[in-house]
Design an enzyme around this catalytic site. Structure first.
Site, mmCIF file in Angstrom:
data_model
loop_
_atom_site.group_PDB
_atom_site.id
_atom_site.type_symbol
_atom_site.label_atom_id
_atom_site.label_comp_id
_atom_site.label_asym_id
_atom_site.label_seq_id
_atom_site.Cartn_x
_atom_site.Cartn_y
_atom_site.Cartn_z
ATOM 1 N N ASP A 16 0.809 -1.228 0.000
ATOM 2 C CA ASP A 16 0.000 0.000 0.000
ATOM 3 C C ASP A 16 0.840 1.275 0.000
ATOM 4 O OD1 ASP A 16 -2.266 -1.633 0.147
ATOM 5 O OD2 ASP A 16 -2.147 -1.686 2.335
ATOM 6 N N HIS A 44 -4.868 -1.473 -5.581
ATOM 7 C CA HIS A 44 -4.048 -0.378 -6.095
ATOM 8 C C HIS A 44 -4.952 0.781 -6.503
ATOM 9 C CE1 HIS A 44 -0.633 -3.404 -7.277
ATOM 10 N NE2 HIS A 44 -0.868 -3.353 -5.994
HETATM 11 P P1 GDP Z 1 -0.832 0.495 -3.495
HETATM 12 O O1 GDP Z 1 -1.498 -0.762 -3.059
HETATM 13 O O2 GDP Z 1 0.632 0.503 -3.271
HETATM 14 O O3 GDP Z 1 -1.181 0.872 -4.923
HETATM 15 O O4 GDP Z 1 -1.417 1.666 -2.580
HETATM 16 P P2 GDP Z 1 -2.954 1.846 -2.093
HETATM 17 O O5 GDP Z 1 -3.738 2.326 -3.230
HETATM 18 O O6 GDP Z 1 -3.411 0.638 -1.375
HETATM 19 O O7 GDP Z 1 -2.787 2.953 -0.975
HETATM 20 C C1 GDP Z 1 -2.309 4.234 -1.271
HETATM 21 C C2 GDP Z 1 -3.375 5.267 -0.852
HETATM 22 O O8 GDP Z 1 -2.772 6.534 -0.737
HETATM 23 C C3 GDP Z 1 -4.474 5.458 -1.887
HETATM 24 O O9 GDP Z 1 -5.665 5.801 -1.216
HETATM 25 C C4 GDP Z 1 -4.004 6.654 -2.723
HETATM 26 O O10 GDP Z 1 -5.046 7.386 -3.338
HETATM 27 C C5 GDP Z 1 -3.344 7.478 -1.644
HETATM 28 N N1 GDP Z 1 -2.208 8.292 -2.098
HETATM 29 C C6 GDP Z 1 -1.231 7.956 -2.983
HETATM 30 N N2 GDP Z 1 -0.300 8.926 -3.049
HETATM 31 C C7 GDP Z 1 -0.703 9.894 -2.173
HETATM 32 C C8 GDP Z 1 -0.141 11.152 -1.758
HETATM 33 O O11 GDP Z 1 0.934 11.560 -2.191
HETATM 34 N N3 GDP Z 1 -0.842 11.843 -0.809
HETATM 35 C C9 GDP Z 1 -2.020 11.410 -0.279
HETATM 36 N N4 GDP Z 1 -2.612 12.155 0.629
HETATM 37 N N5 GDP Z 1 -2.575 10.237 -0.663
HETATM 38 C C10 GDP Z 1 -1.918 9.490 -1.579
HETATM 39 P P1 IMO Z 2 -1.126 -4.109 -2.309
HETATM 40 O O1 IMO Z 2 -0.737 -4.680 -3.639
HETATM 41 C C1 IMO Z 2 -1.185 -4.630 2.023
HETATM 42 C C2 IMO Z 2 -1.054 -8.762 3.483
HETATM 43 C C3 IMO Z 2 -2.228 -9.311 4.258
HETATM 44 C C4 IMO Z 2 -1.580 -10.394 5.088
HETATM 45 C C5 IMO Z 2 -0.463 -10.917 4.185
HETATM 46 C C6 IMO Z 2 -0.826 -12.184 3.423
HETATM 47 O O2 IMO Z 2 -2.369 -3.299 -2.348
HETATM 48 O O3 IMO Z 2 0.032 -3.431 -1.661
HETATM 49 P P2 IMO Z 2 -2.452 -12.796 1.426
HETATM 50 O O4 IMO Z 2 -3.914 -12.512 1.219
HETATM 51 O O5 IMO Z 2 -1.564 -12.239 0.359
HETATM 52 O O6 IMO Z 2 -2.187 -14.238 1.689
HETATM 53 O O7 IMO Z 2 -2.095 -12.035 2.799
HETATM 54 O O8 IMO Z 2 -0.187 -9.868 3.267
HETATM 55 N N1 IMO Z 2 -1.397 -8.212 2.157
HETATM 56 C C7 IMO Z 2 -1.388 -6.898 1.853
HETATM 57 N N2 IMO Z 2 -1.169 -5.818 2.634
HETATM 58 N N3 IMO Z 2 -1.387 -4.457 0.694
HETATM 59 C C8 IMO Z 2 -1.570 -5.531 -0.125
HETATM 60 O O9 IMO Z 2 -1.572 -5.426 -1.458
HETATM 61 C C9 IMO Z 2 -1.627 -6.824 0.464
HETATM 62 N N4 IMO Z 2 -1.803 -8.088 -0.019
HETATM 63 C C10 IMO Z 2 -1.650 -8.916 1.022
HETATM 64 O O10 IMO Z 2 -2.824 -8.309 5.064
HETATM 65 O O11 IMO Z 2 -0.962 -9.869 6.245
HETATM 66 MG MG MG Z 3 -2.951 -1.430 -1.762
#
Ligand code: GDP
Ligand code: IMO
Ligand code: MG
Length: 426
Positions: A16, A44
């Site tokens: 994340d 994502h």
């Molecule tokens: P990923 O799984 O790595 O793609 O990340 P996620 O989407 O799960 O989590 C990132 C969160 O942060 C999302 O809600 C994005 O919209 C938000 N986000 C990304 N970059 C920024 C930033 O620079 N500032 C803020 N405030 N939010 C951001």
């Molecule tokens: P993105 O791509 C954050 C975590 C779960 C759990 C461990 C194993 O959005 O960064 P799984 O379902 O893969 O067997 O879970 O990994 N986990 C994540 N945490 N972001 C993710 O994906 C995750 N995908 C799995 O919370 O601890």
């Molecule tokens: Mg994510």
């Protein structure tokens, strides 16, 4: 031979980090975007002119009709979830999605994988819980390693599929019975796979010759990682890991790219840190600062909606991640979330059983580690409108340069908000 143009985007924390928004930005002129591991455990977030999307299994290049999107050989695919995701995006974004292809070698998440994921987690004590996304990821990769998996290619060949299922199902049913779950029938599984064949058959291909040509012709390819290295099955906080390798090595393997073809590795890191699920997390905060990071950063899971654990930036873990992935450029996201913090801390070492550690130890020692912090004065001003390095407050620049030094890796991108244009390129 043309020079290589393969870029990888990987998470260098616990997931994340903001990979989706960085891939979305870098994908604008990519010929091919490849998801190389994981499945719909990913969440994502992409915000663009079509709206806000939480992508799970679809690669973040789908919004550009010119880009070929590949769900690579190293992934595990739930076709029903993929269909729902496609339908949803088509409806909300008003786009057609015929630019997604699944490699024949990708493994298929079957209904019993999802059932077993939940059941296995149910057997673990509170301390042992991984907190999986319950998407069947672990059981599907387990079957892959045990040579008991169903691959996309198998569902294209009825006879072969039936033979595979006849071998596999008795064992799966024994596992389901062990957990007190309903067993499955050969007929139901064949019917399910027949439906998937009808829905996705045209999109299941051998991507290897296409990817090889693109690599050798120097076309721009983007490899999209899922999760982050701290939950890598080999180098992360095992057993609180996912069942694949979200590293660049995993990218080469899962996408079918030779290591020497990788030209740039973008490691994505938040300006602080978060983790979802169980396991050690040395810089976790349980105080008001942690709560503020969660509230201001909107730190709730995209896939499961769970509140994320929040903490300070762990430079030891990030330095490890940069080395392990050969990161060439860091994308530091969510700097703006720190705008109102008077003091910002960064983990620069750990004390474990009275000993000082400047490197990341194995899980067992991480569980006993106490972080050592370096403190920084906050900049206490709004960075969300900054678009250039010089526009950032001086103290924010000092913070970024300090992180750069601690990771020994250049921070090339800094994001100050979730929108596509809230990105500073140094
Ligand atoms: P990923 O799984 O790595 O793609 O990340 P996620 O989407 O799960 O989590 C990132 C969160 O942060 C999302 O809600 C994005 O919209 C938000 N986000 C990304 N970059 C920024 C930033 O620079 N500032 C803020 N405030 N939010 C951001
Ligand atoms: P993105 O791509 C954050 C975590 C779960 C759990 C461990 C194993 O959005 O960064 P799984 O379902 O893969 O067997 O879970 O990994 N986990 C994540 N945490 N972001 C993710 O994906 C995750 N995908 C799995 O919370 O601890
Ligand atoms: Mg994510």
């Amino acid at each position: 031979m043309a020079s290589y143009n393969v870029n990888a985007v990987v998470g260098v924390q616990w997931g994340d980090e903001g990979k989706g928004r960085i891939v979305d930005y870098l994908a604008s002129d990519a010929e091919i975007v490849i998801r190389f591991q994981g499945g719909d455990n990913a969440g994502h977030t992409v915000i663009n002119d079509k709206g806000k999307f939480g992508l799970h299994i679809l690669p973040s290049g789908i919004f550009n009709p010119e880009t070929m999107n590949i769900v690579g050989a190293g992934t595990v695919v739930n076709f029903d979830r993929m269909k729902d995701e496609m339908d949803n995006i088509k409806k909300t974004a008003g786009i057609t999605i015929d630019n997604v292809f699944i490699d024949e070698r990708a493994h298929i998440i079957m209904p019993y994988h999802m059932a077993l994921d939940g059941a296995e987690e149910g057997k673990r004590s509170e301390k042992e819980k991984i907190g999986t996304t319950k998407r069947g990821i672990g059981p599907c990769y387990s079957d892959k390693a045990a040579r008991m998996g169903i691959r996309a290619a198998d569902i294209m060949d009825e006879e072969r599929l039936e033979a595979r299922l006849r071998l596999i199902l008795p064992k799966k049913n024994r596992d389901l019975e062990y957990y007190g779950l309903d067993t499955v029938t050969l007929e139901d599984m064949l019917a399910l796979c027949a439906r998937w064949r009808a829905e996705f058959g045209d999109h299941i291909i051998d991507t290897q010759p296409i990817v090889r040509d693109a690599v050798e012709e120097g076309k721009k390819i983007l490899l999209e990682g899922q999760l982050g290295i701290m939950r890598d099955n080999d180098w992360g906080i095992y057993p609180y890991t996912t069942s694949s390798n979200p590293t660049v090595a995993g990218a080469c393997n899962g996408a079918g790219i030779p290591p020497r073809a990788i030209s740039k590795v973008v490691g994505v890191a938040k300006a602080y840190s978060t983790s979802v699920g169980g396991g050690p997390y040395m810089t976790e905060l349980f105080d008001d600062d942690g709560k503020r990071l969660r509230d201001i950063g909107g730190e709730y899971g995209v896939t499961t909606g769970r509140p994320r654990r929040c903490g300070w930036f762990d430079a030891v873990a990030a330095d490890y991640a940069c080395y392990m992935n050969g990161v060439t450029d860091i994308a530091l996201t969510k700097l703006d979330v720190l705008d109102t913090f008077k003091t910002i801390k960064v983990g620069v070492g750990y004390m474990i059983d009275g000993e000082y550690y400047r490197h990341l130890p194995e899980t067992r020692l991480q569980e006993r580690a106490k972080p050592i912090y370096q403190e920084f004065e906050g900049w206490m001003s709004d960075t969300t409108g900054c678009r250039t390095w010089d526009e950032l407050p001086e103290k924010a620049r000092e913070y970024i340069l300090a992180l750069e030094k601690l990771m020994n890796t250049r921070i090339t991108y800094v994001s100050v908000g979730p929108e596509r244009n809230q990105l500073i390129i140094r």
